[in-house]
Scaffold this motif. Structure first.
Motif, PDB file in Angstrom:
ATOM      1  N   GLN A   1       0.778  -1.217   0.000  1.00  0.00           N
ATOM      2  CA  GLN A   1       0.000   0.000   0.000  1.00  0.00           C
ATOM      3  C   GLN A   1       0.824   1.288   0.000  1.00  0.00           C
ATOM      4  N   LEU A   2       0.168   2.343  -0.465  1.00  0.00           N
ATOM      5  CA  LEU A   2       0.761   3.670  -0.438  1.00  0.00           C
ATOM      6  C   LEU A   2       0.376   4.369   0.855  1.00  0.00           C
ATOM      7  N   PHE A   3       1.208   5.287   1.305  1.00  0.00           N
ATOM      8  CA  PHE A   3       0.996   5.993   2.554  1.00  0.00           C
ATOM      9  C   PHE A   3       1.105   7.494   2.337  1.00  0.00           C
ATOM     10  N   GLU A   4       0.165   8.061   1.588  1.00  0.00           N
ATOM     11  CA  GLU A   4       0.211   9.485   1.287  1.00  0.00           C
ATOM     12  C   GLU A   4       0.143  10.339   2.548  1.00  0.00           C
ATOM     13  N   SER A   5      -0.649   9.933   3.523  1.00  0.00           N
ATOM     14  CA  SER A   5      -0.866  10.760   4.707  1.00  0.00           C
ATOM     15  C   SER A   5       0.376  10.881   5.587  1.00  0.00           C
ATOM     16  N   LEU A   6       1.363  10.003   5.417  1.00  0.00           N
ATOM     17  CA  LEU A   6       2.576  10.068   6.230  1.00  0.00           C
ATOM     18  C   LEU A   6       3.664  10.915   5.597  1.00  0.00           C
ATOM     19  N   CYS A   7       3.405  11.458   4.436  1.00  0.00           N
ATOM     20  CA  CYS A   7       4.394  12.274   3.749  1.00  0.00           C
ATOM     21  C   CYS A   7       3.894  13.711   3.668  1.00  0.00           C
ATOM     22  N   ASP A   8       4.720  14.628   4.087  1.00  0.00           N
ATOM     23  CA  ASP A   8       4.388  16.045   4.000  1.00  0.00           C
ATOM     24  C   ASP A   8       5.659  16.825   3.659  1.00  0.00           C
ATOM     25  N   GLU A   9       5.534  18.115   3.491  1.00  0.00           N
ATOM     26  CA  GLU A   9       6.689  18.946   3.122  1.00  0.00           C
ATOM     27  C   GLU A   9       7.802  18.848   4.162  1.00  0.00           C
ATOM     28  N   PHE A  10       7.439  18.665   5.430  1.00  0.00           N
ATOM     29  CA  PHE A  10       8.422  18.573   6.501  1.00  0.00           C
ATOM     30  C   PHE A  10       9.363  17.388   6.304  1.00  0.00           C
ATOM     31  N   ALA A  11       8.832  16.261   5.827  1.00  0.00           N
ATOM     32  CA  ALA A  11       9.626  15.045   5.650  1.00  0.00           C
ATOM     33  C   ALA A  11      10.514  15.096   4.408  1.00  0.00           C
ATOM     34  N   MET A  12      10.237  16.025   3.517  1.00  0.00           N
ATOM     35  CA  MET A  12      10.907  16.023   2.221  1.00  0.00           C
ATOM     36  C   MET A  12      12.177  16.862   2.207  1.00  0.00           C
ATOM     37  N   LYS A  13      13.227  16.282   1.619  1.00  0.00           N
ATOM     38  CA  LYS A  13      14.482  16.973   1.344  1.00  0.00           C
ATOM     39  C   LYS A  13      15.006  16.399   0.043  1.00  0.00           C
ATOM     40  N   GLU A  14      15.377  17.257  -0.881  1.00  0.00           N
ATOM     41  CA  GLU A  14      15.927  16.782  -2.160  1.00  0.00           C
ATOM     42  C   GLU A  14      14.971  15.830  -2.884  1.00  0.00           C
ATOM     43  N   ARG A  15      13.678  16.129  -2.905  1.00  0.00           N
ATOM     44  CA  ARG A  15      12.648  15.383  -3.625  1.00  0.00           C
ATOM     45  C   ARG A  15      12.336  14.003  -3.047  1.00  0.00           C
ATOM     46  N   SER A  16      12.918  13.664  -1.877  1.00  0.00           N
ATOM     47  CA  SER A  16      12.540  12.423  -1.207  1.00  0.00           C
ATOM     48  C   SER A  16      12.687  12.623   0.295  1.00  0.00           C
ATOM     49  N   GLY A  17      12.077  11.734   1.049  1.00  0.00           N
ATOM     50  CA  GLY A  17      12.138  11.816   2.499  1.00  0.00           C
ATOM     51  C   GLY A  17      11.718  10.491   3.106  1.00  0.00           C
ATOM     52  N   TYR A  18      11.699  10.453   4.419  1.00  0.00           N
ATOM     53  CA  TYR A  18      11.405   9.211   5.123  1.00  0.00           C
ATOM     54  C   TYR A  18      10.547   9.485   6.351  1.00  0.00           C
ATOM     55  N   ASN A  19       9.785   8.454   6.756  1.00  0.00           N
ATOM     56  CA  ASN A  19       8.977   8.561   7.951  1.00  0.00           C
ATOM     57  C   ASN A  19       8.854   7.177   8.580  1.00  0.00           C
ATOM     58  N   GLU A  20       8.485   7.143   9.854  1.00  0.00           N
ATOM     59  CA  GLU A  20       8.256   5.872  10.531  1.00  0.00           C
ATOM     60  C   GLU A  20       7.031   5.186   9.948  1.00  0.00           C
ATOM     61  N   HIS A  21       7.038   3.880   9.967  1.00  0.00           N
ATOM     62  CA  HIS A  21       5.857   3.111   9.600  1.00  0.00           C
ATOM     63  C   HIS A  21       4.858   3.243  10.753  1.00  0.00           C
ATOM     64  N   PRO A  22       3.572   3.318  10.478  1.00  0.00           N
ATOM     65  CA  PRO A  22       2.603   3.539  11.548  1.00  0.00           C
ATOM     66  C   PRO A  22       2.394   2.362  12.499  1.00  0.00           C
ATOM     67  N   SER A  23       2.888   1.156  12.157  1.00  0.00           N
ATOM     68  CA  SER A  23       2.628   0.017  13.045  1.00  0.00           C
ATOM     69  C   SER A  23       3.718  -1.045  13.081  1.00  0.00           C
ATOM     70  N   ASP A  24       4.751  -0.961  12.246  1.00  0.00           N
ATOM     71  CA  ASP A  24       5.749  -2.026  12.142  1.00  0.00           C
ATOM     72  C   ASP A  24       7.154  -1.442  12.244  1.00  0.00           C
TER      73      ASP A  24
ATOM     74  N   CYS B   1       9.152   8.625   1.275  1.00  0.00           N
ATOM     75  CA  CYS B   1       8.299   9.645   0.680  1.00  0.00           C
ATOM     76  C   CYS B   1       8.947  10.153  -0.604  1.00  0.00           C
ATOM     77  N   LEU B   2       8.152  10.238  -1.643  1.00  0.00           N
ATOM     78  CA  LEU B   2       8.640  10.647  -2.961  1.00  0.00           C
ATOM     79  C   LEU B   2       7.688  11.663  -3.575  1.00  0.00           C
ATOM     80  N   THR B   3       8.152  12.331  -4.605  1.00  0.00           N
ATOM     81  CA  THR B   3       7.326  13.276  -5.350  1.00  0.00           C
ATOM     82  C   THR B   3       7.153  12.749  -6.759  1.00  0.00           C
ATOM     83  N   ASP B   4       5.910  12.694  -7.234  1.00  0.00           N
ATOM     84  CA  ASP B   4       5.704  12.224  -8.606  1.00  0.00           C
ATOM     85  C   ASP B   4       5.948  13.366  -9.600  1.00  0.00           C
ATOM     86  N   THR B   5       5.766  13.085 -10.855  1.00  0.00           N
ATOM     87  CA  THR B   5       6.070  14.060 -11.909  1.00  0.00           C
ATOM     88  C   THR B   5       5.161  15.280 -11.861  1.00  0.00           C
ATOM     89  N   ARG B   6       4.033  15.182 -11.177  1.00  0.00           N
ATOM     90  CA  ARG B   6       3.120  16.324 -11.039  1.00  0.00           C
ATOM     91  C   ARG B   6       3.368  17.099  -9.748  1.00  0.00           C
TER      92      ARG B   6
END
Length: 145
Positions: free
Chosen positions: A19-42, A49-54
């Protein structure tokens, strides 16, 4: 050509890792067009976190290697015994309880002091929740290296 390879890699990662986790990615997590966050349960997973072409943010579930947990401060997977995870399955569980690792046929986790401790059966054996470490030769249904 590079763009096509990158898109194919992302699509295959999404399909393979679930699954995708859009809600766990925000501008705060992003640096250089990618970022990381904790998994919500594992503890053994994290969200890349990534940015698509749009320019839309999306998150992809990734796995840590056996015996490691994601460490958000270091942005890498480290030994489970060297980090604290608020989702540790042994939190509040009696010492000595064991659970099978899902990806490693020789691996299992044992609860000790509220933390999951990675354990491994010797080579030539696999872990069975009801029997512990058992010889592969005696169990014809198991192919564990």
């Amino acid at each position: 050509m590079w763009t096509i390879r990158c898109i194919l890699f992302l699509v295959s990662s999404i399909l393979i890792n679930g699954q995708l986790f859009e809600s766990l990615c925000d501008e705060f997590a992003m640096k250089e067009r990618s970022g990381y966050n904790e998994h919500p349960s594992d503890c053994g997973k994290y969200i890349q976190c990534l940015t698509d072409t749009r320019g839309q943010l999306f998150g992809v579930e990734r796995d840590c290697a056996y015996s490691t947990y994601w460490n958000i401060k270091l942005l890498t997977c480290i030994l489970a015994t060297d980090t604290v995870c608020r989702h540790d399955l042994c939190h509040g569980i009696t010492d000595g309880r064991q659970r099978k690792d899902q990806a490693n046929c020789r691996g299992y986790w044992e609860c000790n002091g509220g933390k999951s401790i990675p354990m491994c059966c010797p080579r030539g054996q696999n872990y069975d929740l009801s029997r512990g470490c058992v010889d592969n030769e005696k169990d014809a249904n198991v192919t564990c290296w």
